[in-house]
Design an enzyme around this catalytic site. Structure first.
Site, mmCIF file in Angstrom:
data_model
loop_
_atom_site.group_PDB
_atom_site.id
_atom_site.type_symbol
_atom_site.label_atom_id
_atom_site.label_comp_id
_atom_site.label_asym_id
_atom_site.label_seq_id
_atom_site.Cartn_x
_atom_site.Cartn_y
_atom_site.Cartn_z
ATOM 1 N N LYS A 64 0.840 -1.198 0.000
ATOM 2 C CA LYS A 64 0.000 0.000 0.000
ATOM 3 C C LYS A 64 0.878 1.252 0.000
ATOM 4 C CE LYS A 64 -3.483 2.304 2.767
ATOM 5 N NZ LYS A 64 -4.436 2.250 3.862
ATOM 6 N N GLU A 108 10.573 -4.571 4.517
ATOM 7 C CA GLU A 108 10.658 -5.985 4.126
ATOM 8 C C GLU A 108 10.336 -6.140 2.632
ATOM 9 O OE1 GLU A 108 8.982 -4.792 6.730
ATOM 10 O OE2 GLU A 108 9.017 -6.175 8.434
ATOM 11 N N GLY A 168 -4.788 -1.846 4.984
ATOM 12 C CA GLY A 168 -3.949 -2.951 4.518
ATOM 13 C C GLY A 168 -4.566 -4.317 4.783
ATOM 14 N N ARG A 169 -5.089 -4.523 5.998
ATOM 15 C CA ARG A 169 -5.611 -5.858 6.345
ATOM 16 C C ARG A 169 -7.017 -6.091 5.786
ATOM 17 N NH1 ARG A 169 -4.533 -2.628 10.498
ATOM 18 N NH2 ARG A 169 -6.180 -1.863 11.865
ATOM 19 N N GLU A 172 -4.454 -6.756 14.995
ATOM 20 C CA GLU A 172 -3.996 -5.422 14.587
ATOM 21 C C GLU A 172 -5.163 -4.432 14.676
ATOM 22 O OE1 GLU A 172 -0.512 -4.815 11.640
ATOM 23 O OE2 GLU A 172 -2.248 -4.240 10.465
ATOM 24 N N HIS A 224 -4.165 -33.393 17.249
ATOM 25 C CA HIS A 224 -2.992 -34.190 17.635
ATOM 26 C C HIS A 224 -1.867 -33.305 18.117
ATOM 27 C CE1 HIS A 224 -4.785 -37.879 16.108
ATOM 28 N NE2 HIS A 224 -5.380 -37.065 15.255
ATOM 29 N N LYS A 257 9.462 -0.833 14.219
ATOM 30 C CA LYS A 257 10.012 -0.495 12.893
ATOM 31 C C LYS A 257 11.097 0.566 13.052
ATOM 32 C CE LYS A 257 5.786 -0.939 10.091
ATOM 33 N NZ LYS A 257 4.846 -0.204 9.274
HETATM 34 O O1 F6P Z 1 2.322 -4.148 10.001
HETATM 35 C C1 F6P Z 1 1.906 -2.870 9.684
HETATM 36 C C2 F6P Z 1 1.371 -2.746 8.296
HETATM 37 O O2 F6P Z 1 1.194 -1.386 8.043
HETATM 38 C C3 F6P Z 1 0.076 -3.521 8.068
HETATM 39 O O3 F6P Z 1 -1.025 -2.850 8.543
HETATM 40 C C4 F6P Z 1 0.113 -3.672 6.588
HETATM 41 O O4 F6P Z 1 -0.809 -4.642 6.175
HETATM 42 C C5 F6P Z 1 1.548 -4.060 6.384
HETATM 43 O O5 F6P Z 1 2.254 -3.273 7.325
HETATM 44 C C6 F6P Z 1 2.088 -3.858 5.005
HETATM 45 O O6 F6P Z 1 2.025 -2.522 4.586
HETATM 46 P P1 F6P Z 1 2.199 -2.114 3.084
HETATM 47 O O7 F6P Z 1 1.109 -2.721 2.292
HETATM 48 O O8 F6P Z 1 2.149 -0.618 3.061
HETATM 49 O O9 F6P Z 1 3.539 -2.619 2.613
#
Ligand code: F6P
Length: 536
Positions: free
Chosen positions: A196, A202, A254-255, A340, A371, A500
């Site tokens: 987003k 990452e 995002g979620r 979250e 199990h 972060k």
């Molecule tokens: O973990 C925090 C967060 O902002 C989530 O809410 C989101 O889904 C994820 O990081 C990834 O964010 P982005 O889509 O901006 O890379």
């Protein structure tokens, strides 16, 4: 209006009574079951009685769930700490019209959806190719909401796959991207960078690694990349042509984003038609949530059961147990969606919550969990409310006998949790095996199941795209209702920021550029040992 004290007083009175006694009243199963479309939600195997249900509904009414629900659907800026509307529902109701900041947002949503479908068709039909020809593999690089939704959905709808294979890379651990790319041919791979913000460390690190991997074999690597993001300037700077950038607005959390561009990998795998069937299933759940009275409203009831167990009875966790292997990623997806969204300690106005925040959510598909951790659920000292999900039918007609065994296990678990096994019954069983005296008593005690452990069951005919869309929307709205009752903002996530920031500040300590002045002794000592282990 119900107060928390009313609810907690009633819970204190009834939470230890035997749930099975409630079934002495004939139609408990029917009275504590609700249905909508293809779903049946049975919450009769809980300690919720008429009084509890009335109190819970009173709590929802008092919290203004109905008005807040309308505010969400109509585009009001209910995400107050970020000043944003919350409109993931608009992504699955494509014919609607929703006004945000004086403008109808739907024409753009429809145009992006049409571009996604066109691109997906082109890839699937081999009109869009890689340097080596037809695209055989798609790698979605994203994390959190930009990974969990499409990864879960792609597995859930495996019987509908007829497009390229989809792979998911999320962890910044180089092992993840390495292991996924290892078996792939760059010349026939499409990489989707799903972010987003297009700044998540990452995702951007993995995207750079994938680009270098592609560049080693492919003359124009950018041509085999697509981007899903709200940040058009950053996707252009990364070298992805605007024709393969699928944007969305900041009102898609995002979620909550798998319904739009973030779902592109799923659309590539199953095709636009099945993707749209998933949207239709979610839209049907939206309509039900908007219209059904609270006592018959599945998302509201799911939320009320959650509030009862957590804030009412003090059960800090809940287990989500899909008896559906293709929902294996649902618990992980729900961990982000629920924790979250509702893992917050202050209410919308900044005051401390007067009750606990949302629960710890965890789980695994049945029968595997049986199990592994069901021992604790049946005989541990803590009570874990369980949420079972099961389909009447599988997708493998030749294996119908296995599906029946799966269902039998699911129903047996909820029955065993409720019924338990008394000391008397355990003693009789062990006496039959020839034990007597003190040894009989000792062995029998180990075989007692206290029972009266609550569970709910969500039953559906088969895990089709429509049903899957409905399940996810059901949980989204459940989280919303719980958040409104708690008085929190379910749509921000400030709690992920500090870690972060500190990770960025630690990089120079780990590579020896800084001694870590100001860091605590433990962090400095760990960093020093890591530098030594790495020969630095
Ligand atoms: O973990 C925090 C967060 O902002 C989530 O809410 C989101 O889904 C994820 O990081 C990834 O964010 P982005 O889509 O901006 O890379």
């Amino acid at each position: 209006m119900t107060t928390w004290t009313d609810l907690q007083d009633h819970a204190a009175k009834v939470k230890s009574r035997r749930i099975s006694e409630l079934f002495e009243k004939d139609n408990r199963a029917a009275e504590f079951t609700a249905e909508s479309g293809q779903f049946l939600f049975d919450y009769s195997k809980t300690n919720i009685d008429e009084t509890a249900r009335d109190l819970l509904i009173g709590l929802a009414e008092g919290a203004g769930v109905a008005a807040k629900r309308e505010a969400m659907f109509s585009g009001a800026k209910i995400n107050e700490t970020e000043g944003r509307a919350v409109l993931h529902t608009a992504l699955r109701n494509l014919n609607g019209s929703v006004i945000v900041d004086g403008e109808d947002v739907m024409p753009e949503v429809r145009a992006t959806h049409a571009r996604m479908a066109e691109f997906a068709q082109a890839v699937r039909a081999g009109r869009y190719t890689g340097q080596g020809g037809r695209i055989t593999d798609v790698v979605n690089i994203g994390i959190g909401g930009s990974d969990l939704g499409p990864a879960m959905a792609t597995l859930a709808l495996a019987p509908y796959h007829d497009g390229p294979r989809c792979h998911f890379v999320s962890n910044v651990d180089g092992a993840h991207v390495h292991d996924v790319l290892k078996g792939l041919d760059p010349a026939t791979t499409l990489v989707i960078v799903a972010s987003k913000t297009f700044t998540t460390i990452e995702t951007m690190t993995n995207a750079a690694t994938a680009k270098a991997w592609m560049a080693a074999e492919v003359a124009d690597p950018g041509a085999q990349f697509a981007a899903l993001s709200t940040a058009a300037d950053l996707t252009a700077a990364f070298g992805i042509d605007a024709s393969r950038v699928f944007g969305f607005a900041d009102w898609v959390g995002g979620r909550y984003s798998m319904w739009g561009p973030i779902g592109l990998s799923l659309m590539l795998a199953v095709g636009p038609e099945d993707f749209d069937a998933m949207l239709a299933g979610a839209a049907a759940m939206d309509a039900h949530f908007r219209e059904a009275p609270f006592a018959e409203n599945l998302p509201v009831l799911l939320a009320l059961v959650g509030i009862w167990h957590n804030q009412g009875c003090g059960r800090a966790t809940r287990a989500v147990l899909p008896y559906d292997q293709r929902l294996a990623r649902l618990p992980a997806y729900l961990q982000q969606l629920e924790m979250e969204s509702n893992g917050k300690r202050v209410s919308m106005d900044g005051a401390d919550l007067v009750v606990d925040s949302g629960p710890v959510v965890w789980g695994e598909p049945g029968t595997n969990g049986q199990h592994a951790f069901y021992q604790l659920i049946h005989q541990g000292t803590r009570i874990v409310p369980c949420e079972f999900l099961v389909a009447a039918e599988g997708h493998e007609p030749d294996l119908a006998h296995q599906h029946l065994l799966l269902i039998a296990n699911c129903l047996a678990q909820s029955e065993a949790l409720m019924r338990g096994r008394s000391l008397e019954e355990a003693t009789a069983i062990m006496a039959k095996k020839g034990l007597t005296g003190a040894e009989l008593e000792r062995q029998a005690r180990h075989r007692v199941f206290p029972g009266s452990r609550p569970s709910t069951t969500l039953l559906y005919p088969k895990l089709t795209p429509e049903v899957f869309g409905g399940i996810v929307a059901l949980y989204e709205h459940r989280v919303f209702v719980e958040g409104v009752i708690l008085g929190i903002n379910s749509f921000d996530q400030w709690g992920v920021e500090l870690g972060k920031e500190l990770a960025l500040a630690l990089a120079p300590v780990l590579d020896g550029r800084s001694e870590g002045a100001g860091k605590d002794g433990s962090t400095r000592a760990l960093a020093a040992r890591i530098r030594a282990l790495r020969g630095m």
